[in-house]
Write an enzyme that holds these catalytic residues in place. Structure first.
Site, PDB file in Angstrom:
ATOM      1  N   ASN A   1      -0.051   6.291  -7.079  1.00  0.00           N
ATOM      2  CA  ASN A   1      -1.408   6.546  -6.593  1.00  0.00           C
ATOM      3  C   ASN A   1      -1.730   8.014  -6.832  1.00  0.00           C
ATOM      4  O   ASN A   1      -1.193   8.893  -6.174  1.00  0.00           O
ATOM      5  CB  ASN A   1      -1.481   6.192  -5.100  1.00  0.00           C
ATOM      6  CG  ASN A   1      -2.870   6.385  -4.545  1.00  0.00           C
ATOM      7  OD1 ASN A   1      -3.793   6.771  -5.275  1.00  0.00           O
ATOM      8  ND2 ASN A   1      -3.031   6.138  -3.268  1.00  0.00           N
TER       9      ASN A   1
ATOM     10  N   LYS B   1       0.837  -1.225   0.000  1.00  0.00           N
ATOM     11  CA  LYS B   1       0.000   0.000   0.000  1.00  0.00           C
ATOM     12  C   LYS B   1       0.863   1.264   0.000  1.00  0.00           C
ATOM     13  O   LYS B   1       2.005   1.239   0.448  1.00  0.00           O
ATOM     14  CB  LYS B   1      -0.920  -0.012   1.233  1.00  0.00           C
ATOM     15  CG  LYS B   1      -1.948   1.134   1.238  1.00  0.00           C
ATOM     16  CD  LYS B   1      -2.785   1.129   2.504  1.00  0.00           C
ATOM     17  CE  LYS B   1      -3.916   2.138   2.465  1.00  0.00           C
ATOM     18  NZ  LYS B   1      -3.515   3.527   2.522  1.00  0.00           N
TER      19      LYS B   1
ATOM     20  N   CYS C   1      -5.669   9.317  -3.887  1.00  0.00           N
ATOM     21  CA  CYS C   1      -6.099   9.220  -2.491  1.00  0.00           C
ATOM     22  C   CYS C   1      -7.041  10.374  -2.175  1.00  0.00           C
ATOM     23  O   CYS C   1      -6.659  11.535  -2.303  1.00  0.00           O
ATOM     24  CB  CYS C   1      -4.916   9.262  -1.535  1.00  0.00           C
ATOM     25  SG  CYS C   1      -5.499   9.290   0.180  1.00  0.00           S
TER      26      CYS C   1
ATOM     27  N   ASN D   1     -13.471   4.311   3.969  1.00  0.00           N
ATOM     28  CA  ASN D   1     -12.196   4.456   4.678  1.00  0.00           C
ATOM     29  C   ASN D   1     -11.624   5.848   4.559  1.00  0.00           C
ATOM     30  O   ASN D   1     -11.834   6.542   3.558  1.00  0.00           O
ATOM     31  CB  ASN D   1     -11.179   3.400   4.197  1.00  0.00           C
ATOM     32  CG  ASN D   1     -10.397   3.891   2.991  1.00  0.00           C
ATOM     33  OD1 ASN D   1      -9.470   4.681   3.117  1.00  0.00           O
ATOM     34  ND2 ASN D   1     -10.797   3.427   1.813  1.00  0.00           N
ATOM     35  N   SER D   2     -10.924   6.231   5.597  1.00  0.00           N
ATOM     36  CA  SER D   2     -10.091   7.429   5.544  1.00  0.00           C
ATOM     37  C   SER D   2      -8.865   7.144   6.405  1.00  0.00           C
ATOM     38  O   SER D   2      -8.766   7.593   7.538  1.00  0.00           O
ATOM     39  CB  SER D   2     -10.847   8.655   6.068  1.00  0.00           C
ATOM     40  OG  SER D   2      -9.989   9.779   5.986  1.00  0.00           O
TER      41      SER D   2
ATOM     42  N   GLY E   1      -9.787  -5.720  -2.947  1.00  0.00           N
ATOM     43  CA  GLY E   1      -9.576  -4.829  -1.813  1.00  0.00           C
ATOM     44  C   GLY E   1     -10.461  -5.164  -0.632  1.00  0.00           C
ATOM     45  O   GLY E   1     -10.063  -5.870   0.298  1.00  0.00           O
TER      46      GLY E   1
ATOM     47  N   ASN F   1      -9.871   3.717  -7.983  1.00  0.00           N
ATOM     48  CA  ASN F   1      -9.692   3.900  -6.550  1.00  0.00           C
ATOM     49  C   ASN F   1     -11.075   4.120  -5.926  1.00  0.00           C
ATOM     50  O   ASN F   1     -12.097   4.079  -6.618  1.00  0.00           O
ATOM     51  CB  ASN F   1      -8.778   5.100  -6.297  1.00  0.00           C
ATOM     52  CG  ASN F   1      -8.057   4.980  -4.966  1.00  0.00           C
ATOM     53  OD1 ASN F   1      -8.655   4.559  -3.977  1.00  0.00           O
ATOM     54  ND2 ASN F   1      -6.795   5.348  -4.938  1.00  0.00           N
TER      55      ASN F   1
ATOM     56  N   GLY G   1     -12.390  -2.783  -7.811  1.00  0.00           N
ATOM     57  CA  GLY G   1     -13.618  -2.129  -7.365  1.00  0.00           C
ATOM     58  C   GLY G   1     -14.769  -3.107  -7.264  1.00  0.00           C
ATOM     59  O   GLY G   1     -15.394  -3.444  -8.269  1.00  0.00           O
ATOM     60  N   GLY G   2     -14.997  -3.622  -6.069  1.00  0.00           N
ATOM     61  CA  GLY G   2     -16.181  -4.461  -5.847  1.00  0.00           C
ATOM     62  C   GLY G   2     -16.047  -5.888  -6.343  1.00  0.00           C
ATOM     63  O   GLY G   2     -17.053  -6.554  -6.605  1.00  0.00           O
TER      64      GLY G   2
HETATM   65  C1  DHB Z   1      -5.963   6.161   1.274  1.00  0.00           C
HETATM   66  C2  DHB Z   1      -7.148   5.925   0.664  1.00  0.00           C
HETATM   67  C3  DHB Z   1      -7.171   5.722  -0.684  1.00  0.00           C
HETATM   68  O1  DHB Z   1      -8.307   5.461  -1.355  1.00  0.00           O
HETATM   69  C4  DHB Z   1      -5.983   5.763  -1.386  1.00  0.00           C
HETATM   70  O2  DHB Z   1      -5.948   5.587  -2.689  1.00  0.00           O
HETATM   71  C5  DHB Z   1      -4.811   5.977  -0.758  1.00  0.00           C
HETATM   72  C6  DHB Z   1      -4.800   6.177   0.583  1.00  0.00           C
HETATM   73  C7  DHB Z   1      -5.875   6.424   2.692  1.00  0.00           C
HETATM   74  O3  DHB Z   1      -6.774   7.000   3.285  1.00  0.00           O
HETATM   75  O4  DHB Z   1      -4.810   6.085   3.255  1.00  0.00           O
END
Ligand code: DHB
Length: 308
Positions: free
Chosen positions: A124, A43, A127, A67-68, A267, A190, A245-246
């Site tokens: 990436n 990641k 995000c 998610n965050s 994921g 993403n 995705g899904g």
């Molecule tokens: C995070 C979330 C994402 O969707 C991504 O592409 C990268 C990082 C995150 O919150 O860490």
């Protein structure tokens, strides 16, 4: 099992892990080397270590996740050591996902991994949870600037992980831009940024991180992911696509390959089921392929038909 290739790298099956929180610490990554994931993706790393956002920062609902994480990671230099160790444990291709806050940071990290044992580098650009939700992949000029800056730093294939495009005009501009640069693969999609889950009883957001806002993933985003894969397949015929995705079953994998993906990432389902999902999904996918009598991916990749 049907094998595949992306940017000249071979994969023993079409199914691998996506950039999820579980793919960040050395123990989990070692476990992935022993799974049926056909590659090991680490990641997103950044220049400096980041603690990420406060918990709860990952929520699971029946058909979606929010998610965050806030790009929690140990800083890219730690992952250079991980890559050394992992490459001694496995022949699977290793991916590093790279995140920067400006072009110079991407260049610094890409340079370092070009001199490492990773097989591919995934930038990436999407995000949604840092920088006030500003997403590089929605800015065509920035994409161009970044891809120009990282080209020529080494021989390893470099791809972009893109945000979902709901605006088809913008997606076409991005596709045109990618056709004019030297990008080796596209990973799409993403998470859908800016999602919000609410606890009606408490009259409160469900997630502490991001003030409740985060990226939506899981089953619910599959149609958007399929649509984005299909459009890029049509508009960027020379660039291999990694679909995400899904995806949680063999049928899902089959649909993504029909739409034009060469490889898929798992994921939310990997977060929920752990590494067993790879064996199950590979098996289900193989069963469909056998039933249909296909011998190679090219027998059906991208060959989605219109309604008739
Ligand atoms: C995070 C979330 C994402 O969707 C991504 O592409 C990268 C990082 C995150 O919150 O860490």
């Amino acid at each position: 099992m049907l094998n595949t290739s992306v940017a000249g790298i071979n994969f023993k099956s079409c199914v691998m892990n996506a950039a999820v929180p579980k793919a960040l610490d050395l123990e989990s990554l070692k476990v992935l080397t022993n799974s049926q994931s056909s590659a090991v993706l680490i990641k997103s790393c950044t220049v400096d270590a980041r603690p990420g956002n406060e918990e709860p920062r990952y929520i699971e609902e029946a058909n979606l996740t929010l998610n965050s994480i806030g790009l929690a990671n140990f800083g890219y230099k730690v992952y250079l050591d991980y890559v050394k160790e992992l490459s001694e444990l496995t022949d699977k291709p290793l991916f590093i996902s790279v995140s920067g806050f400006n072009v110079d940071e991407y260049v610094e990290i890409v340079k370092a991994f070009q001199a490492s044992d990773v097989a591919l580098i995934e930038l990436n650009l999407s995000c949604p949870n840092v920088n006030y939700g500003v997403v590089m992949g929605y800015d065509v000029q920035l994409i161009k600037e970044l891809l120009t800056a990282v080209s020529g730093l080494g021989e390893k294939p470099i791809g972009v992980k893109l945000p979902p495009y709901l605006n088809v005009n913008l997606q076409k501009e991005v596709a045109d831009c990618l056709n004019q640069t030297e990008v080796d693969f596209i990973t799409t999609i993403n998470t859908l940024g800016g999602g919000l889950l609410i606890d009606a009883e408490k009259e409160m957001v469900k997630m502490k991180a991001g003030n409740g806002f985060g990226g939506v993933a899981g089953d619910a985003v599959k149609p958007i992911a399929l649509g984005n894969v299909r459009r890029f397949f049509q508009w960027c015929p020379q660039i291999p696509i990694i679909g995400v995705g899904g995806i949680s079953s063999g049928v899902d994998v089959f649909e993504f390959i029909l739409a034009g993906a060469s490889l898929v990432q798992i994921g939310s389902c990997f977060m929920r089921e752990d590494i067993d999902c790879f064996q199950r999904i590979n098996q289900e996918f193989q069963q469909i392929v056998d039933q249909k009598g296909y011998r190679s991916l090219d027998d059906f990749k991208g060959k989605l038909q219109l309604y008739s």
